[in-house]
Design a protein around this motif. Structure first.
Motif, PDB file in Angstrom:
ATOM      1  N   LEU A  10      37.569  48.577  67.008  1.00 36.48           N
ATOM      2  CA  LEU A  10      38.255  49.001  67.884  1.00 36.48           C
ATOM      3  C   LEU A  10      37.735  49.967  68.719  1.00 36.48           C
ATOM      4  CD1 LEU A  10      41.589  49.149  66.122  1.00 36.48           C
ATOM      5  CD2 LEU A  10      40.625  47.307  67.176  1.00 36.48           C
ATOM      6  N   THR A  11      36.186  49.992  69.019  1.00 35.01           N
ATOM      7  CA  THR A  11      35.741  50.554  69.992  1.00 35.01           C
ATOM      8  C   THR A  11      35.087  49.767  71.033  1.00 35.01           C
ATOM      9  OG1 THR A  11      33.564  51.082  68.983  1.00 35.01           O
ATOM     10  CG2 THR A  11      35.271  52.827  68.739  1.00 35.01           C
ATOM     11  N   PHE A  12      34.876  49.799  72.480  1.00 35.63           N
ATOM     12  CA  PHE A  12      34.395  48.760  73.455  1.00 35.63           C
ATOM     13  C   PHE A  12      33.423  49.213  74.172  1.00 35.63           C
ATOM     14  CE2 PHE A  12      39.019  48.849  72.217  1.00 35.63           C
ATOM     15  CZ  PHE A  12      39.109  47.793  71.511  1.00 35.63           C
ATOM     16  N   PRO A  13      32.284  49.549  73.624  1.00 32.05           N
ATOM     17  CA  PRO A  13      31.071  50.024  74.573  1.00 32.05           C
ATOM     18  C   PRO A  13      30.417  48.925  75.476  1.00 32.05           C
ATOM     19  CG  PRO A  13      30.348  49.417  72.247  1.00 32.05           C
ATOM     20  CD  PRO A  13      31.780  49.323  72.129  1.00 32.05           C
ATOM     21  N   SER A  47      46.124  38.161  61.700  1.00 32.48           N
ATOM     22  CA  SER A  47      46.909  38.998  62.812  1.00 32.48           C
ATOM     23  C   SER A  47      46.797  38.747  64.092  1.00 32.48           C
ATOM     24  CB  SER A  47      47.293  40.569  62.171  1.00 32.48           C
ATOM     25  OG  SER A  47      45.868  41.190  62.299  1.00 32.48           O
ATOM     26  N   HIS A  48      47.713  39.090  65.091  1.00 28.68           N
ATOM     27  CA  HIS A  48      47.497  39.089  66.656  1.00 28.68           C
ATOM     28  C   HIS A  48      47.240  37.736  66.818  1.00 28.68           C
ATOM     29  CE1 HIS A  48      47.920  43.239  65.794  1.00 28.68           C
ATOM     30  NE2 HIS A  48      46.756  43.414  65.212  1.00 28.68           N
ATOM     31  N   ASN A  49      47.722  36.708  66.157  1.00 30.89           N
ATOM     32  CA  ASN A  49      47.219  35.342  66.612  1.00 30.89           C
ATOM     33  C   ASN A  49      47.613  35.005  67.997  1.00 30.89           C
ATOM     34  OD1 ASN A  49      46.184  32.684  65.732  1.00 30.89           O
ATOM     35  ND2 ASN A  49      48.265  32.116  66.217  1.00 30.89           N
ATOM     36  N   ARG A  50      48.701  35.203  68.640  1.00 34.17           N
ATOM     37  CA  ARG A  50      49.558  34.773  69.600  1.00 34.17           C
ATOM     38  C   ARG A  50      48.623  35.443  70.879  1.00 34.17           C
ATOM     39  NH1 ARG A  50      55.296  36.592  69.839  1.00 34.17           N
ATOM     40  NH2 ARG A  50      55.417  35.478  71.970  1.00 34.17           N
ATOM     41  N   LEU A 111      45.573  45.062  61.210  1.00 34.94           N
ATOM     42  CA  LEU A 111      47.208  44.955  61.294  1.00 34.94           C
ATOM     43  C   LEU A 111      47.879  46.406  61.467  1.00 34.94           C
ATOM     44  CD1 LEU A 111      49.637  43.235  60.448  1.00 34.94           C
ATOM     45  CD2 LEU A 111      49.355  44.119  58.205  1.00 34.94           C
ATOM     46  N   VAL A 112      47.230  47.355  60.477  1.00 36.61           N
ATOM     47  CA  VAL A 112      48.038  48.850  60.721  1.00 36.61           C
ATOM     48  C   VAL A 112      47.839  49.212  62.187  1.00 36.61           C
ATOM     49  CG1 VAL A 112      47.812  50.991  60.032  1.00 36.61           C
ATOM     50  CG2 VAL A 112      47.590  49.259  58.133  1.00 36.61           C
ATOM     51  N   GLN A 113      46.908  48.874  62.759  1.00 30.82           N
ATOM     52  CA  GLN A 113      46.619  49.310  64.246  1.00 30.82           C
ATOM     53  C   GLN A 113      47.195  48.218  65.161  1.00 30.82           C
ATOM     54  OE1 GLN A 113      45.135  52.307  65.092  1.00 30.82           O
ATOM     55  NE2 GLN A 113      45.004  52.807  62.851  1.00 30.82           N
ATOM     56  N   SER A 172      53.589  44.186  58.296  1.00 27.97           N
ATOM     57  CA  SER A 172      53.748  45.796  58.350  1.00 27.97           C
ATOM     58  C   SER A 172      54.701  46.282  57.614  1.00 27.97           C
ATOM     59  CB  SER A 172      53.534  46.164  59.787  1.00 27.97           C
ATOM     60  OG  SER A 172      52.399  45.641  60.252  1.00 27.97           O
ATOM     61  N   MET A 173      55.985  45.583  57.711  1.00 27.90           N
ATOM     62  CA  MET A 173      57.180  46.092  57.004  1.00 27.90           C
ATOM     63  C   MET A 173      56.877  46.268  55.683  1.00 27.90           C
ATOM     64  SD  MET A 173      60.249  44.829  59.381  1.00 27.90           S
ATOM     65  CE  MET A 173      61.358  45.266  58.261  1.00 27.90           C
TER      66      MET A 173
END
Length: 679
Positions: A10-13, A47-50, A111-113, A172-173
């Motif tokens: 989750l860094t984007f250099p 996760s984040h499929n859509r 997922l947590v992020q 997440s829940m």
């Protein structure tokens, strides 16, 4: 696409194109990255499929535009080039996001992020829409259909409002519910837990272990930044995944998993010696190595504690520091990381004086993380006490992994009663079970109460039995290292020495072990010699000839450890006489003159001082006749270190025997000077 393992998740250099890059090269670079992003359409997104697939779909449409532009050989105006440069940067960031969402081992963390990931996707999709609005399509030689498609993509991208997937929200829940149960000391339902991790694509012990390793690596990085909140969250998730790995998966899958800590390419280790990665102060593998003004390297936390205590000299050489500046040793840090990454070797049990590869944490944890570990400890101890042979082996292996570096895990397992059952299991006739059990005991021997329980539970005899006749050489290594930790307690040194087989077994490992085993045996002997009654026992066990044989090793660290033990033995007259029977003084002098290591030189001088003090005028006379000795000692006087003080004392003995009283005072302090480097 091979993921960039050096990039933090989750860094984007992203790299901006050079201003002088040709339009054709830039267009090709944009096409290439669009093609890479399009390949993610066939991948699974836990996760984040859509939103990930929406981004892939839109980039696929842009690929058609850019490929047609290239096919027609269109002349790209300055405005087009500027837009392409911006789009190229956004595409890189989208590629990084897709890599992270499909990264093995990071599924729980991604997922947590969720909010951060979704926000980043939306920002990048809208940024591309803005760049497309500015793209002068009319000047580009593309068909009307493609132009209309791009305009539609831009319109859709501006309006995109895809939030967190409902399935991700539910998962997440469920994670938070389990963590809440841990905090309330409620044992979670295993079936519910299994369904939860399966939704994340975690279907095996290895999948679970990858998640743990990733989270621990993130903790290492955050430790250097002292980011308390993130470290706390990571610690909670590590506890959660440790529980899942220990309870849900009965089989440790993967090729030779039980041997991954001990099977490695010998040629590789000849080039990359893990012992060179250890801090001379803490004796642990360095995670943040820094260089001080003397050129020596230490772990940052260890040298900072040394300096804060008011010490303004180099711990290794004794040289006064010109400043307290600490320079990161990035080359060594990268080498350690590359060694771990490429070799798959975990040198977690000490090779001689080690603790483990990773820094030993006093891990900051919440109630949920600690309770998860307590429940897991109870579960594992139950398996040790009542399980089948396979279950007991697996439990020992889990304990071995859990106690490598985490002090809270050690606390929980010690309190749960793991030590007694491990001591019962260490006599197993299964080589792998014995190895895992001995490694687990080694890790728990680093715990203050663990030492006491091992000793009071009658653990010395079974550990020494493994030291003598372990079914794997690695188990014998770990037994020697365990004695090293136990011998840090004064009364235990005497008790260990009183067992006749203990010193005989250590000397046997000095003779027959691998380099790692020899080092373990040497440092265990060194600490045991801090009890005077063990000197004669070590000599009787044949320690001196065994140590002498190691002086021809091509490994400087082995030679150094051997000399340190010889120096300790030579302090007494019996030890000095035994040394003189085994080796010529000229050999020690030659080693002193030829050595490049300051530690080796210092040990040689210490031995010569003891031999001269205990050996009488004849030894002093013989030593004085050694060619080049006096000259070499005089050169060392200029350094202003502890070694130079010893060199000065030896010169005094050689030229004026009336200084022997001060010599005795120095000899008695030699052991105390060594203690700094062992404890």
């Amino acid at each position: 696409m091979t993921q960039n393992s050096s990039r933090r998740i989750l860094t984007f250099p992203a790299v901006h194109p050079s201003e002088d890059v040709s339009p054709a090269v830039l267009l090709q670079a944009v096409i290439n990255i669009c093609r890479i992003i399009s390949t993610y359409s066939s991948k699974s997104f836990p996760s984040h499929n859509r939103i990930a697939r929406e981004a892939i779909r839109e980039i696929g449409s842009l690929l058609i535009l850019f490929e047609e532009t290239q096919d027609h050989g269109s002349i790209l105006t300055e405005s087009v080039v500027l837009c392409l440069s911006e789009i190229y940067v956004y595409l890189q960031k989208i590629q990084f996001l897709l890599e992270d969402c499909t990264r093995e081992g990071a599924r729980l963390w991604v997922l947590v992020q969720s909010k951060r990931v979704v926000d980043e996707f939306q920002l990048l999709i809208r940024s591309i829409a803005t760049a497309l609005d500015l793209l002068p399509l009319a000047s580009m030689d593309v068909c009307v259909e493609v132009r209309e498609m791009v305009e539609l993509v831009a319109k859709q991208a501006r309006k995109v409002k895809i939030g967190i997937d409902p399935d991700d929200k539910q998962t997440s829940m469920d994670v938070h519910l389990i963590l809440s149960q841990f905090e309330k000391k409620i044992v979670p339902n295993s079936s519910d837990l299994k369904r939860l991790v399966t939704r994340l694509g975690i279907r095996s012990w290895t999948d679970c272990n990858r998640e743990i390793r990733f989270l621990e690596e993130e903790m290492e990085r955050e430790n250097s930044k002292e980011n308390e909140r993130r470290i706390m969250l990571l610690s909670i998730l590590v506890g959660f995944m440790n529980y899942c790995r220990g309870v849900l998966f009965d089989v440790v899958d993967g090729p030779n998993v039980e041997n991954t800590d001990i099977k490695y390419d010998s040629k590789m280790l000849d080039c990359l010696n893990p012992e060179d990665f250890r801090c001379p102060i803490s004796l642990e593998l360095m995670t943040d190595p820094v260089i001080i003004t003397t050129g020596q390297t230490y772990d940052r936390s260890s040298i900072q504690k040394w300096l804060k205590a008011g010490n303004l000299s180099c711990p290794k050489t004794g040289e006064k520091l010109k400043s307290t500046e600490l320079i990161p040793n990035l080359a060594l840090q990268n080498l350690i990381q590359q060694f771990l990454r490429n070799s798959g070797v975990t040198i977690s049990e000490p090779g001689s004086r080690s603790h483990d590869l990773r820094r030993t944490h006093v891990t900051r944890s919440s109630a949920s993380g600690t309770e998860a570990m307590r429940m897991l400890a109870i579960f594992l101890v139950e398996k040790l006490s009542t399980g089948t042979e396979a279950e007991r082996n697996k439990a020992a292996y889990e304990i071995r992994l859990l106690t490598k570096s985490n002090t809270i895990n050690r606390d929980c397992l010690v309190e749960a009663g793991a030590i007694l059952w491990l001591l019962n299991l260490v006599s197993s006739k299964n080589p792998i079970t014995q190895h895992n059990t001995m490694a687990a005991l080694l890790n728990l021997s680093k715990h203050s109460k663990g030492k006491t329980l091992i000793f009071e539970s009658g653990g010395l005899d079974p550990i020494i039995a493994v030291l003598r006749n372990g079914l794997k050489m690695e188990a014998r290594h770990n037994a020697a290292a365990t004695l090293f930790y136990l011998a840090s307690i004064d009364e235990y040194r005497e008790a260990i020495g009183e067992i006749p087989e203990s010193l005989l077994a250590l000397v046997g490992l000095l003779r027959d072990g691998t380099d790692r085993g020899k080092k373990n045996a040497a440092v265990a002997l060194f600490v045991l010699l801090r009890f005077p009654g063990n000197h004669q026992r070590a000599i009787a066990a044949g320690a001196i000839p065994a140590l002498m044989n190691l002086l021809t090793s091509d490994r400087e660290d082995v030679v150094n450890d051997s000399l340190s033990v010889l120096a300790a033995l030579a302090e007494g007259s019996e030890g000095s006489n035994a040394v003189l029977r085994e080796i010529e003084i000229s050999s020690i002098v030659k080693m002193l003159i030829s050595a490049t290591s300051s530690a080796v030189k210092e040990h040689c001088i210490s031995i010569l001082v003891s031999l001269c003090v205990n050996g009488g005028p004849e030894v002093v006379s013989d030593t004085k006749k050694m060619p080049s000795l006096v000259q070499s000692l005089c050169l060392l006087l200029k350094e202003g270190t502890r070694m130079s003080r010893k060199a000065n004392l030896l010169l005094g003995i050689l030229h004026d025997r009336r200084k022997r009283s001060s010599t005795g005072m120095l000899v008695s302090s030699i052991r105390q000077e060594h203690v700094i480097h062992v404890q």
